[in-house]
Design a protein around this motif. Structure first.
Motif, PDB file in Angstrom:
ATOM      1  N   ALA A  30      44.333  40.014  35.715  1.00  0.00           N
ATOM      2  CA  ALA A  30      44.371  40.849  34.514  1.00  0.00           C
ATOM      3  C   ALA A  30      44.949  42.187  34.965  1.00  0.00           C
ATOM      4  O   ALA A  30      44.220  43.099  35.339  1.00  0.00           O
ATOM      5  CB  ALA A  30      42.973  41.008  33.918  1.00  0.00           C
ATOM      6  N   TYR A  81      36.351  40.800  36.636  1.00  0.00           N
ATOM      7  CA  TYR A  81      35.972  39.517  36.046  1.00  0.00           C
ATOM      8  C   TYR A  81      35.847  39.622  34.535  1.00  0.00           C
ATOM      9  O   TYR A  81      36.343  38.770  33.796  1.00  0.00           O
ATOM     10  CB  TYR A  81      34.648  39.052  36.667  1.00  0.00           C
ATOM     11  CG  TYR A  81      34.224  37.658  36.260  1.00  0.00           C
ATOM     12  CD1 TYR A  81      34.939  36.551  36.690  1.00  0.00           C
ATOM     13  CD2 TYR A  81      33.098  37.447  35.465  1.00  0.00           C
ATOM     14  CE1 TYR A  81      34.554  35.258  36.340  1.00  0.00           C
ATOM     15  CE2 TYR A  81      32.697  36.168  35.116  1.00  0.00           C
ATOM     16  CZ  TYR A  81      33.430  35.077  35.556  1.00  0.00           C
ATOM     17  OH  TYR A  81      33.041  33.804  35.198  1.00  0.00           O
ATOM     18  N   TRP A 118      39.401  39.910  32.990  1.00  0.00           N
ATOM     19  CA  TRP A 118      40.094  38.611  32.941  1.00  0.00           C
ATOM     20  C   TRP A 118      39.483  37.709  31.885  1.00  0.00           C
ATOM     21  O   TRP A 118      40.196  37.032  31.139  1.00  0.00           O
ATOM     22  CB  TRP A 118      40.026  37.941  34.319  1.00  0.00           C
ATOM     23  CG  TRP A 118      40.411  36.502  34.279  1.00  0.00           C
ATOM     24  CD1 TRP A 118      41.678  35.978  34.239  1.00  0.00           C
ATOM     25  CD2 TRP A 118      39.526  35.379  34.226  1.00  0.00           C
ATOM     26  NE1 TRP A 118      41.640  34.604  34.176  1.00  0.00           N
ATOM     27  CE2 TRP A 118      40.328  34.212  34.163  1.00  0.00           C
ATOM     28  CE3 TRP A 118      38.138  35.241  34.229  1.00  0.00           C
ATOM     29  CZ2 TRP A 118      39.784  32.925  34.105  1.00  0.00           C
ATOM     30  CZ3 TRP A 118      37.592  33.969  34.169  1.00  0.00           C
ATOM     31  CH2 TRP A 118      38.407  32.822  34.107  1.00  0.00           C
ATOM     32  N   TRP A 169      46.370  42.664  37.713  1.00  0.00           N
ATOM     33  CA  TRP A 169      46.022  42.820  39.134  1.00  0.00           C
ATOM     34  C   TRP A 169      47.069  43.643  39.881  1.00  0.00           C
ATOM     35  O   TRP A 169      46.730  44.431  40.785  1.00  0.00           O
ATOM     36  CB  TRP A 169      45.877  41.429  39.766  1.00  0.00           C
ATOM     37  CG  TRP A 169      45.639  41.446  41.238  1.00  0.00           C
ATOM     38  CD1 TRP A 169      44.442  41.532  41.881  1.00  0.00           C
ATOM     39  CD2 TRP A 169      46.631  41.347  42.275  1.00  0.00           C
ATOM     40  NE1 TRP A 169      44.614  41.504  43.245  1.00  0.00           N
ATOM     41  CE2 TRP A 169      45.957  41.388  43.517  1.00  0.00           C
ATOM     42  CE3 TRP A 169      48.023  41.238  42.274  1.00  0.00           C
ATOM     43  CZ2 TRP A 169      46.622  41.317  44.742  1.00  0.00           C
ATOM     44  CZ3 TRP A 169      48.697  41.168  43.487  1.00  0.00           C
ATOM     45  CH2 TRP A 169      48.002  41.213  44.705  1.00  0.00           C
ATOM     46  N   LYS A 215      36.034  31.996  38.587  1.00  0.00           N
ATOM     47  CA  LYS A 215      37.060  31.698  37.578  1.00  0.00           C
ATOM     48  C   LYS A 215      36.944  30.252  37.118  1.00  0.00           C
ATOM     49  O   LYS A 215      36.947  29.959  35.913  1.00  0.00           O
ATOM     50  CB  LYS A 215      38.444  31.948  38.162  1.00  0.00           C
ATOM     51  CG  LYS A 215      39.599  31.472  37.278  1.00  0.00           C
ATOM     52  CD  LYS A 215      40.935  31.664  37.971  1.00  0.00           C
ATOM     53  CE  LYS A 215      42.105  31.120  37.141  1.00  0.00           C
ATOM     54  NZ  LYS A 215      42.102  29.642  37.089  1.00  0.00           N
ATOM     55  N   TYR A 246      41.097  39.491  39.941  1.00  0.00           N
ATOM     56  CA  TYR A 246      41.432  38.610  38.822  1.00  0.00           C
ATOM     57  C   TYR A 246      42.786  38.952  38.192  1.00  0.00           C
ATOM     58  O   TYR A 246      43.205  40.117  38.176  1.00  0.00           O
ATOM     59  CB  TYR A 246      40.302  38.644  37.787  1.00  0.00           C
ATOM     60  CG  TYR A 246      39.081  37.965  38.348  1.00  0.00           C
ATOM     61  CD1 TYR A 246      38.944  36.586  38.266  1.00  0.00           C
ATOM     62  CD2 TYR A 246      38.121  38.690  39.042  1.00  0.00           C
ATOM     63  CE1 TYR A 246      37.855  35.949  38.841  1.00  0.00           C
ATOM     64  CE2 TYR A 246      37.028  38.059  39.620  1.00  0.00           C
ATOM     65  CZ  TYR A 246      36.910  36.685  39.517  1.00  0.00           C
ATOM     66  OH  TYR A 246      35.838  36.052  40.109  1.00  0.00           O
ATOM     67  N   GLN A 291      40.569  38.811  28.425  1.00  0.00           N
ATOM     68  CA  GLN A 291      41.990  38.526  28.259  1.00  0.00           C
ATOM     69  C   GLN A 291      42.254  37.030  28.092  1.00  0.00           C
ATOM     70  O   GLN A 291      43.042  36.614  27.245  1.00  0.00           O
ATOM     71  CB  GLN A 291      42.748  39.050  29.481  1.00  0.00           C
ATOM     72  CG  GLN A 291      44.223  38.692  29.520  1.00  0.00           C
ATOM     73  CD  GLN A 291      44.861  39.133  30.825  1.00  0.00           C
ATOM     74  OE1 GLN A 291      45.279  40.279  30.942  1.00  0.00           O
ATOM     75  NE2 GLN A 291      44.940  38.239  31.800  1.00  0.00           N
ATOM     76  N   GLU A 292      41.559  36.213  28.876  1.00  0.00           N
ATOM     77  CA  GLU A 292      41.831  34.778  28.909  1.00  0.00           C
ATOM     78  C   GLU A 292      41.210  34.043  27.723  1.00  0.00           C
ATOM     79  O   GLU A 292      41.835  33.155  27.131  1.00  0.00           O
ATOM     80  CB  GLU A 292      41.298  34.193  30.215  1.00  0.00           C
ATOM     81  CG  GLU A 292      41.620  32.734  30.452  1.00  0.00           C
ATOM     82  CD  GLU A 292      43.076  32.494  30.808  1.00  0.00           C
ATOM     83  OE1 GLU A 292      43.509  31.331  30.739  1.00  0.00           O
ATOM     84  OE2 GLU A 292      43.798  33.472  31.126  1.00  0.00           O
ATOM     85  N   ALA A 346      41.751  44.037  36.579  1.00  0.00           N
ATOM     86  CA  ALA A 346      41.546  42.978  37.580  1.00  0.00           C
ATOM     87  C   ALA A 346      40.091  42.588  37.788  1.00  0.00           C
ATOM     88  O   ALA A 346      39.773  41.839  38.714  1.00  0.00           O
ATOM     89  CB  ALA A 346      42.176  43.355  38.932  1.00  0.00           C
TER      90      ALA A 346
END
Length: 387
Positions: A249, A341, A344, A251, A283, A247, A347-348, A339
């Motif tokens: 993040a 799940y 990410w 990565w 994702k 992912y 973070q997202e 990186a």
């Protein structure tokens, strides 16, 4: 169980007759109105039928013996028959999950639950490298969507069994209007939607449990496994990519420092992020559902990770304390890892995300550990609904 509607029957009446919450009847029969047309099949969740001889017992005798309203028998037995269909409430789990939990076991168990609890929704949201359907199960009707997943890593397949056992226990609690871990499940059914992906990595799980044949001759998994025909240590997907290192993040950090620079049983993050169909599908599912929070099950360590680079919201801390108190698992805010799940997602979306490391020992954890693992983890799974 199915019944055939009669003149003037309604879902409200069926709810009273079988003591099943009307909201479950409505969701089990989404294409029909509350006042039923005559002669259509209606699903009654949480029941099975058994057969009794009409010659040996009258309907009245059967109703008394099974403590049923007479009209429940009349509804199921319209017309002359030698055998009487008797509705019997499901009060114990349907699934026996203490088994090597390969993809077909998951499909078989999901079919059993879908048959008896038709208000659950099952949807394919992608395919694995070898074309296996990636399946999401949704339970509930609330706007808040809380997501759980298992078997990102192949040899952590026991997490799929844990999620399926929890699903079975929740469905029992909802249909019987009872508590699970002191929680009123029906209340959550109406206010929350639970999203479960019990098996993110079905190709990898089958490789661990079934050996080289699971690759269908399409990939040289023995070569990737350094010539070893035993795959018990395999974490990656069937192409040798670690899905929980896929992912965007940081990565690039994982790509640079991970020792495997080519497909391997574990840790290889791929040549580019989101290269694998399973990772990309997960994702896109998060983006489509807009999850309120994510709880990802892994093994092992009896601890969980709940922060990422300061992106986690403030209330993640109180959730972590609650999880820790309920389960005895150790809460860890940050680890030197990227990186994933959970990373990410935090973070997202700036929403709570948790990686729960179930049990303790050497992966794959033995099935004998499953009862204890479930006893601890179900407290976290339930707390994840209401925090």
């Amino acid at each position: 169980m199915k019944v055939v509607s009669r003149s003037r029957d309604t879902l409200t009446y069926y709810s009273e007759l079988f003591q099943i919450p009307e909201v479950l009847l409505a969701d089990a029969n989404p294409s029909i109105s509350k006042v039923l047309p005559t002669g259509i099949e209606v699903h009654i969740p949480g029941f099975v039928t058994v057969k009794e001889s009409r010659e040996e017992s009258t309907l009245n005798d059967i109703a008394l013996r099974f403590q049923l309203p007479m009209d429940a028998l009349l509804l199921l037995n319209q017309g002359e028959k030698e055998m009487v269909s008797v509705p019997v409430r499901i009060i114990s789990p349907l699934l026996a999950i203490e088994k090597p939990y390969e993809y077909q076991s998951f499909l078989d168990d999901l079919e059993i639950l879908s048959l008896h609890y038709p208000f659950i929704q099952v949807e394919s949201f992608g395919k694995s490298v070898l074309g296996k359907e990636l399946l999401e199960v949704r339970v509930g009707r609330g706007e808040k969507v809380i997501h759980y997943n298992g078997s990102f890593h192949a040899n952590e397949w026991i997490t799929s069994a844990v999620l399926m056992k929890w699903l079975n226990d929740m469905l029992l609690a909802v249909t019987n209007d009872c508590m699970l871990c002191g929680v009123d499940c029906l209340s959550f059914y109406e206010n929350v939607t639970i999203s479960l992906v019990p098996m993110v990595n079905p190709d990898g799980v089958d490789l661990v449990l079934k050996g080289e044949s699971a690759a269908e001759g399409k990939l040289d998994v023995v070569k990737m496994n350094n010539g070893n025909p035993a795959f018990y240590a395999w974490k990656a997907n069937i192409r040798g990519v670690d899905l929980n290192n896929q992912y965007p993040a940081n990565w690039e950090i994982e790509k640079r420092r991970k020792i495997p620079k080519a497909p391997a049983p574990r840790d290889f993050p791929g040549e580019v992020f989101l290269s694998e169909p399973e990772a990309l599908a997960m994702k896109e599912l998060a983006e489509r559902r807009n999850f309120e929070r994510v709880i990802a099950l892994h093994t092992q360590g009896k601890e969980f990770y709940w922060g990422y680079e300061g992106h986690e919201p403030e209330h993640s801390a109180s959730m972590a304390r609650e999880f820790e108190e309920r389960s005895g698992y150790r809460a860890v805010r940050y680890v030197d890892s990227h990186a994933g799940y959970k990373d990410w997602f935090i973070q997202e979306f700036k929403q709570p995300g948790f990686t729960i490391e179930l049990g303790k020992g050497i992966n794959p954890l033995p099935l004998s550990h499953l009862p204890g693992i479930y006893e601890d983890s179900v407290k976290i799974l339930m707390a994840g609904l209401y925090m």
